[in-house]
Design a protein around this motif. Sequence first.
Motif, PDB file in Angstrom:
ATOM      1  N   VAL A  36      -4.489   1.377  -5.353  1.00  0.00           N
ATOM      2  CA  VAL A  36      -4.386   0.446  -4.237  1.00  0.00           C
ATOM      3  C   VAL A  36      -3.503  -0.709  -4.678  1.00  0.00           C
ATOM      4  CG1 VAL A  36      -5.645  -1.073  -2.667  1.00  0.00           C
ATOM      5  CG2 VAL A  36      -6.678   1.088  -3.438  1.00  0.00           C
ATOM      6  N   CYS A  37      -2.490  -1.015  -3.863  1.00  0.00           N
ATOM      7  CA  CYS A  37      -1.479  -2.011  -4.193  1.00  0.00           C
ATOM      8  C   CYS A  37      -1.561  -3.178  -3.214  1.00  0.00           C
ATOM      9  CB  CYS A  37      -0.105  -1.332  -4.119  1.00  0.00           C
ATOM     10  SG  CYS A  37       1.315  -2.417  -4.268  1.00  0.00           S
ATOM     11  N   GLY A  38      -0.967  -4.304  -3.598  1.00  0.00           N
ATOM     12  CA  GLY A  38      -0.916  -5.442  -2.695  1.00  0.00           C
ATOM     13  C   GLY A  38      -0.202  -5.123  -1.398  1.00  0.00           C
ATOM     14  N   THR A  39       0.799  -4.225  -1.456  1.00  0.00           N
ATOM     15  CA  THR A  39       1.485  -3.799  -0.242  1.00  0.00           C
ATOM     16  C   THR A  39       0.511  -3.113   0.715  1.00  0.00           C
ATOM     17  OG1 THR A  39       3.570  -3.523  -1.415  1.00  0.00           O
ATOM     18  CG2 THR A  39       3.332  -2.346   0.667  1.00  0.00           C
ATOM     19  N   ASP A  40      -0.393  -2.293   0.178  1.00  0.00           N
ATOM     20  CA  ASP A  40      -1.395  -1.629   1.015  1.00  0.00           C
ATOM     21  C   ASP A  40      -2.280  -2.654   1.717  1.00  0.00           C
ATOM     22  OD1 ASP A  40      -0.540   0.943   0.144  1.00  0.00           O
ATOM     23  OD2 ASP A  40      -1.753   0.728  -1.669  1.00  0.00           O
ATOM     24  N   ILE A  41      -2.650  -3.703   0.983  1.00  0.00           N
ATOM     25  CA  ILE A  41      -3.491  -4.744   1.572  1.00  0.00           C
ATOM     26  C   ILE A  41      -2.751  -5.452   2.705  1.00  0.00           C
ATOM     27  CG2 ILE A  41      -4.627  -6.951   1.094  1.00  0.00           C
ATOM     28  CD1 ILE A  41      -5.175  -5.859  -1.750  1.00  0.00           C
ATOM     29  N   GLU A  42      -1.449  -5.744   2.496  1.00  0.00           N
ATOM     30  CA  GLU A  42      -0.673  -6.412   3.541  1.00  0.00           C
ATOM     31  C   GLU A  42      -0.491  -5.520   4.772  1.00  0.00           C
ATOM     32  OE1 GLU A  42       2.980  -7.793   1.906  1.00  0.00           O
ATOM     33  OE2 GLU A  42       2.033  -9.405   0.767  1.00  0.00           O
ATOM     34  N   LEU A  43      -0.374  -4.221   4.569  1.00  0.00           N
ATOM     35  CA  LEU A  43      -0.290  -3.312   5.704  1.00  0.00           C
ATOM     36  C   LEU A  43      -1.612  -3.294   6.474  1.00  0.00           C
ATOM     37  CD1 LEU A  43       1.715  -0.419   4.037  1.00  0.00           C
ATOM     38  CD2 LEU A  43       2.520  -1.870   5.901  1.00  0.00           C
ATOM     39  N   TYR A  44      -2.710  -3.416   5.757  1.00  0.00           N
ATOM     40  CA  TYR A  44      -4.025  -3.442   6.398  1.00  0.00           C
ATOM     41  C   TYR A  44      -4.234  -4.745   7.172  1.00  0.00           C
ATOM     42  CZ  TYR A  44      -9.125  -3.616   6.841  1.00  0.00           C
ATOM     43  OH  TYR A  44     -10.409  -3.731   7.319  1.00  0.00           O
ATOM     44  N   ARG A  61      -0.485   5.682   7.355  1.00  0.00           N
ATOM     45  CA  ARG A  61      -1.235   6.345   6.275  1.00  0.00           C
ATOM     46  C   ARG A  61      -0.623   5.891   4.956  1.00  0.00           C
ATOM     47  NH1 ARG A  61      -1.173  12.365   8.366  1.00  0.00           N
ATOM     48  NH2 ARG A  61      -1.248  12.768   6.124  1.00  0.00           N
ATOM     49  N   ILE A  62      -1.351   5.041   4.263  1.00  0.00           N
ATOM     50  CA  ILE A  62      -0.834   4.366   3.082  1.00  0.00           C
ATOM     51  C   ILE A  62      -1.027   5.215   1.823  1.00  0.00           C
ATOM     52  CG2 ILE A  62      -1.110   2.054   4.033  1.00  0.00           C
ATOM     53  CD1 ILE A  62      -3.727   1.837   2.453  1.00  0.00           C
ATOM     54  N   GLY A  63      -0.523   4.687   0.693  1.00  0.00           N
ATOM     55  CA  GLY A  63      -0.705   5.307  -0.614  1.00  0.00           C
ATOM     56  C   GLY A  63       0.613   5.687  -1.257  1.00  0.00           C
ATOM     57  N   HIS A  64       1.072   4.881  -2.230  1.00  0.00           N
ATOM     58  CA  HIS A  64       2.334   5.191  -2.909  1.00  0.00           C
ATOM     59  C   HIS A  64       2.213   5.167  -4.433  1.00  0.00           C
ATOM     60  CE1 HIS A  64       2.290   0.778  -2.446  1.00  0.00           C
ATOM     61  NE2 HIS A  64       2.993   0.750  -3.574  1.00  0.00           N
ATOM     62  N   GLU A  65       1.012   4.934  -4.952  1.00  0.00           N
ATOM     63  CA  GLU A  65       0.741   5.058  -6.387  1.00  0.00           C
ATOM     64  C   GLU A  65      -0.218   6.236  -6.539  1.00  0.00           C
ATOM     65  OE1 GLU A  65      -0.956   1.433  -7.800  1.00  0.00           O
ATOM     66  OE2 GLU A  65       0.630   0.160  -6.995  1.00  0.00           O
ATOM     67  N   TRP A  66       0.280   7.354  -7.031  1.00  0.00           N
ATOM     68  CA  TRP A  66      -0.542   8.556  -6.934  1.00  0.00           C
ATOM     69  C   TRP A  66      -0.190   9.575  -8.013  1.00  0.00           C
ATOM     70  CZ3 TRP A  66       2.118  13.136  -6.297  1.00  0.00           C
ATOM     71  CH2 TRP A  66       3.449  13.014  -5.875  1.00  0.00           C
ATOM     72  N   MET A  67      -1.111  10.542  -8.184  1.00  0.00           N
ATOM     73  CA  MET A  67      -0.825  11.726  -8.980  1.00  0.00           C
ATOM     74  C   MET A  67      -1.655  12.876  -8.414  1.00  0.00           C
ATOM     75  SD  MET A  67      -3.707  12.667 -10.797  1.00  0.00           S
ATOM     76  CE  MET A  67      -2.857  13.813 -11.881  1.00  0.00           C
ATOM     77  N   LEU A 114       7.422   6.201   0.824  1.00  0.00           N
ATOM     78  CA  LEU A 114       6.192   6.963   1.006  1.00  0.00           C
ATOM     79  C   LEU A 114       4.993   6.040   1.215  1.00  0.00           C
ATOM     80  CD1 LEU A 114       5.142  10.006   0.725  1.00  0.00           C
ATOM     81  CD2 LEU A 114       4.314   9.245  -1.504  1.00  0.00           C
ATOM     82  N   GLY A 115       4.332   6.198   2.355  1.00  0.00           N
ATOM     83  CA  GLY A 115       3.135   5.423   2.626  1.00  0.00           C
ATOM     84  C   GLY A 115       3.383   3.966   2.950  1.00  0.00           C
ATOM     85  N   GLY A 119       7.683   7.389   8.584  1.00  0.00           N
ATOM     86  CA  GLY A 119       8.329   8.620   8.138  1.00  0.00           C
ATOM     87  C   GLY A 119       7.372   9.498   7.362  1.00  0.00           C
ATOM     88  N   ARG A 120       7.239   9.243   6.073  1.00  0.00           N
ATOM     89  CA  ARG A 120       6.390  10.064   5.215  1.00  0.00           C
ATOM     90  C   ARG A 120       5.001   9.447   5.090  1.00  0.00           C
ATOM     91  NH1 ARG A 120       8.266  15.087   2.756  1.00  0.00           N
ATOM     92  NH2 ARG A 120      10.548  15.025   2.888  1.00  0.00           N
ATOM     93  N   PRO A 121       3.953  10.151   5.557  1.00  0.00           N
ATOM     94  CA  PRO A 121       2.598   9.651   5.342  1.00  0.00           C
ATOM     95  C   PRO A 121       2.297   9.564   3.854  1.00  0.00           C
ATOM     96  CG  PRO A 121       2.618  11.399   6.989  1.00  0.00           C
ATOM     97  CD  PRO A 121       3.972  11.399   6.343  1.00  0.00           C
ATOM     98  N   GLY A 122       1.449   8.589   3.496  1.00  0.00           N
ATOM     99  CA  GLY A 122       1.168   8.320   2.101  1.00  0.00           C
ATOM    100  C   GLY A 122       0.125   9.219   1.479  1.00  0.00           C
ATOM    101  N   ALA A 123      -0.213   8.870   0.239  1.00  0.00           N
ATOM    102  CA  ALA A 123      -1.006   9.743  -0.618  1.00  0.00           C
ATOM    103  C   ALA A 123      -2.486   9.380  -0.677  1.00  0.00           C
ATOM    104  CB  ALA A 123      -0.426   9.732  -2.034  1.00  0.00           C
ATOM    105  N   LEU A 124      -2.943   8.440   0.143  1.00  0.00           N
ATOM    106  CA  LEU A 124      -4.380   8.212   0.219  1.00  0.00           C
ATOM    107  C   LEU A 124      -4.958   9.208   1.219  1.00  0.00           C
ATOM    108  CD1 LEU A 124      -4.452   4.382  -0.187  1.00  0.00           C
ATOM    109  CD2 LEU A 124      -5.810   6.012  -1.512  1.00  0.00           C
ATOM    110  N   ALA A 125      -4.889  10.449   0.797  1.00  0.00           N
ATOM    111  CA  ALA A 125      -5.284  11.606   1.597  1.00  0.00           C
ATOM    112  C   ALA A 125      -5.515  12.760   0.633  1.00  0.00           C
ATOM    113  CB  ALA A 125      -4.193  11.968   2.601  1.00  0.00           C
TER     114      ALA A 125
END
Length: 346
Positions: A36-44, A61-67, A114-115, A119-125
């Motif tokens: 979870v990134c500060g960018t995700d919080i600002e989008l929320y 649909r957020i999430g750009h730090e993932w594996m 991403l997220g 365009g591209r839905p993110g990786a919190l899925a």
Amino acid sequence: MKAFVITGPGEASVQDVAAPSAGPGDVVVDVQRAGVCGTDIELYTGEMQYLADGHTTYPIRIGHEWMGTVSAVGEGVDRRWLGRRVTGDTMLGCGVCRRCRGGYQHVCEFRGELGVRDGRPGALAEQVAVPATSLRELPDEVDDALGALVEPGGNALRSVQAAALAAGDRALILGPGTIGLLAAMFARAAGAEVHLLGRSERSLEFARSLGFEGVWTEDALPELPWDAVIDASNAPHLPAKALDLVQPGRRVVYVGLAGSTSLIDTRTMALKDVTAVGILSASPGLSGTIDAYARGDVDPRPLIAATVGLSELAPILAGERPRGAGPGPKIHVGIAADASSKESNT
């Protein structure tokens, strides 16, 4: 599949959505862990500038730090990716413009993020579809927690590289959040004497627990010659202070973003012969970060305060601290198992 969806400012839930398919040039990844990134919080919260600019619209649909692990490949993609543990680039350039062809796809005018951007839905899925060209393979030495820390690590590594630090140089890092602490770790690994400046005693004490002795508040900062200053804060006045503090002929790096306009005096920059560098993304630093993690040069896992499940994410974005969380600044989400228990420092 299940995905975390933000439908408006302060409104989000886990929803059942269509699972992605691997189109030409794409892969589908079974996501195992995301940060979870500060960018995700600002989008929320609705404060993210992209919303005002029209680059991003709800639902998001957020999430750009993932594996995760590649589970399907599309037409034209090497099947050897199947079963590989991977992370991936957030910045997805068009691939054909002058910037992309010159190696600057992360600042492509037509890029997807991403997220973050539409365009591209993110990786919190449970799954995410990404271009195969964005993938970076994770070696066995880089576990799942480290894999989900590659993206913020890439921003920090690029910041330290931009600072042009040599062994024995003295670096000051403004802001002991995730990026600031990661930058401090990379600067220490480069042989620099590292100091951090912050505000809250909790964050300063955590920085000390990581072995950084030079940890200061703004009014207690000693008058030392700073060979590089990296601004990883969100304070509007600190970009100018960074320029004032740095030694003549050296470098200031701006990787933090304030919520309002921050100003610097270019006369100071010119008269001190200072080089100022802006860092937008992790893209050129992803592979180097993976290598550093694999060698053990930098171990950022203590930054992870807790690992939660998708269903527990909305309160965190609203500012709540997970029960039992450790002192670090980073929250991870366990996707594959829909982790519902918190793991401190994991």
